[in-house]
Motif scaffolding. Sequence first.
Motif, short mmCIF file in Angstrom:
data_model
loop_
_atom_site.label_atom_id
_atom_site.label_comp_id
_atom_site.label_asym_id
_atom_site.label_seq_id
_atom_site.Cartn_x
_atom_site.Cartn_y
_atom_site.Cartn_z
N GLN A 7 2.32 34.28 36.14
CA GLN A 7 1.14 33.44 36.34
C GLN A 7 0.18 33.55 35.15
OE1 GLN A 7 -0.29 34.91 40.11
NE2 GLN A 7 0.79 33.33 41.27
N THR A 8 0.02 34.75 34.63
CA THR A 8 -0.85 34.95 33.47
C THR A 8 -0.31 34.21 32.26
OG1 THR A 8 -1.56 37.12 34.26
CG2 THR A 8 -1.87 36.66 31.92
N ALA A 9 1.00 34.32 32.03
CA ALA A 9 1.63 33.63 30.89
C ALA A 9 1.51 32.12 31.04
CB ALA A 9 3.10 34.04 30.78
N ALA A 10 1.69 31.63 32.26
CA ALA A 10 1.57 30.19 32.50
C ALA A 10 0.15 29.71 32.24
CB ALA A 10 1.99 29.86 33.93
N ASN A 11 -0.84 30.52 32.62
CA ASN A 11 -2.22 30.15 32.39
C ASN A 11 -2.54 30.12 30.90
OD1 ASN A 11 -5.07 29.73 33.33
ND2 ASN A 11 -5.36 31.68 32.30
N LEU A 12 -2.01 31.08 30.17
CA LEU A 12 -2.21 31.11 28.72
C LEU A 12 -1.65 29.85 28.06
CD1 LEU A 12 -1.35 34.84 27.94
CD2 LEU A 12 -3.55 33.75 27.57
N ARG A 13 -0.48 29.42 28.52
CA ARG A 13 0.17 28.27 27.91
C ARG A 13 -0.52 26.95 28.27
NH1 ARG A 13 4.94 31.21 29.85
NH2 ARG A 13 5.85 32.35 28.09
N ASN A 39 -8.51 25.12 19.74
CA ASN A 39 -8.91 26.09 20.75
C ASN A 39 -9.40 25.35 21.99
OD1 ASN A 39 -9.91 28.20 22.25
ND2 ASN A 39 -11.53 28.76 20.80
N LEU A 40 -8.72 25.54 23.11
CA LEU A 40 -9.07 24.87 24.35
C LEU A 40 -10.00 25.71 25.22
CD1 LEU A 40 -5.59 23.44 25.41
CD2 LEU A 40 -7.34 22.38 23.95
N ALA A 41 -10.18 26.98 24.86
CA ALA A 41 -11.02 27.87 25.65
C ALA A 41 -12.49 27.63 25.32
CB ALA A 41 -10.65 29.32 25.37
N GLY A 42 -13.35 28.06 26.18
CA GLY A 42 -14.78 27.90 25.96
C GLY A 42 -15.40 29.11 25.29
N HIS A 43 -14.59 29.86 24.57
CA HIS A 43 -15.04 31.08 23.90
C HIS A 43 -14.15 31.34 22.70
CE1 HIS A 43 -11.48 32.72 25.84
NE2 HIS A 43 -11.97 32.36 27.02
N LYS A 44 -14.47 32.37 21.93
CA LYS A 44 -13.60 32.73 20.82
C LYS A 44 -12.21 33.10 21.35
CE LYS A 44 -16.92 34.39 17.37
NZ LYS A 44 -17.27 35.52 16.48
N SER A 222 5.52 42.40 24.77
CA SER A 222 4.08 42.52 24.89
C SER A 222 3.32 41.31 24.34
CB SER A 222 3.58 43.78 24.17
OG SER A 222 3.83 43.69 22.77
N ALA A 223 4.03 40.30 23.88
CA ALA A 223 3.40 39.09 23.35
C ALA A 223 4.11 37.86 23.89
CB ALA A 223 3.43 39.08 21.82
N VAL A 224 3.38 36.75 23.96
CA VAL A 224 3.96 35.52 24.47
C VAL A 224 3.59 34.35 23.56
CG1 VAL A 224 3.94 36.26 26.88
CG2 VAL A 224 1.95 35.07 25.93
N VAL A 225 4.44 33.33 23.55
CA VAL A 225 4.14 32.08 22.85
C VAL A 225 3.29 31.22 23.77
CG1 VAL A 225 5.11 30.01 21.80
CG2 VAL A 225 6.30 32.19 21.56
N VAL A 226 2.12 30.81 23.29
CA VAL A 226 1.24 29.99 24.12
C VAL A 226 1.32 28.51 23.76
CG1 VAL A 226 -0.33 31.90 24.55
CG2 VAL A 226 -0.76 30.38 22.61
N ALA A 227 1.84 28.20 22.57
CA ALA A 227 1.99 26.80 22.17
C ALA A 227 2.99 26.71 21.02
CB ALA A 227 0.64 26.20 21.74
N SER A 228 3.70 25.60 20.93
CA SER A 228 4.68 25.43 19.85
C SER A 228 4.87 23.95 19.54
CB SER A 228 6.02 26.07 20.24
OG SER A 228 6.59 25.42 21.37
#
Length: 234
Positions: A7-13, A39-44, A222-228
């Motif tokens: 779920q965390t990985a899916a949210n990151l992506r 950057n889609l987040a509302g923060h750094k 320990s790392a995931v691809v969030v976009a490609s």
Amino acid sequence: YKRQIQQTAANLRSSTATVSLADTEVTGGTLRAEVEIANLAGHKLPSAYPSRRVWIHLVVTDANGSSVFDSGRFNNDGSISGNANDEDASRFEPHYQTIDSPDQVQIYEPILGTPDGSTTTVLLSASTYLKDNRLLPRGFDKKTADQEVEVHGGARDDHDFVGGGDRVRYTINVSKAEGPFIVEAELWYQPIGHRWAHNLGDQEAEEIERFISYYEEAAGSSAVVVASVKAVAD
């Protein structure tokens, strides 16, 4: 536990960032490509504890499927190929506007500094940032930002590094390879960088040894691809 990880990985992506390729072409034996990060987040990005980092992995393969360029490959020990800080605790990768060598990698991260200018991962020893090129949220103006949240290092003078994202140019010698070329760019996220884990080994304690052993066991995942994104250049 596994479900929470998924779920965390899916949210990151879905809500972290996007990556795209622009102006990808081959001219005179040189492949040029521009990677755009939004950057889609509302923060750094990344935010919160400074052990977190985001980086670009860019791979170019030729007509035979052979790799002719690879910048930012993630290793099984949790390190990033070419990252000076993973190799040497006293050094770190600068912010890049242009990358032309596989031992250069664009990493969006905070690098903490001591009063004498040395790098550190000890919060109580840190008094400044030697580098802070974390991706800025939309609306962030680095020219007027307060001292507490300002940009540090080469990103301050990068006119493509703005509120909402960044653009990085890649210049790659492909004169000895045969096209068309496949260009693939990935944006990776890691919550605990290699250096942050292994610097703990400077102290001796059972808890530290246990933590490092846990990290080493899980480092490869320990790392995931969030976009490609992928494109063809010929």
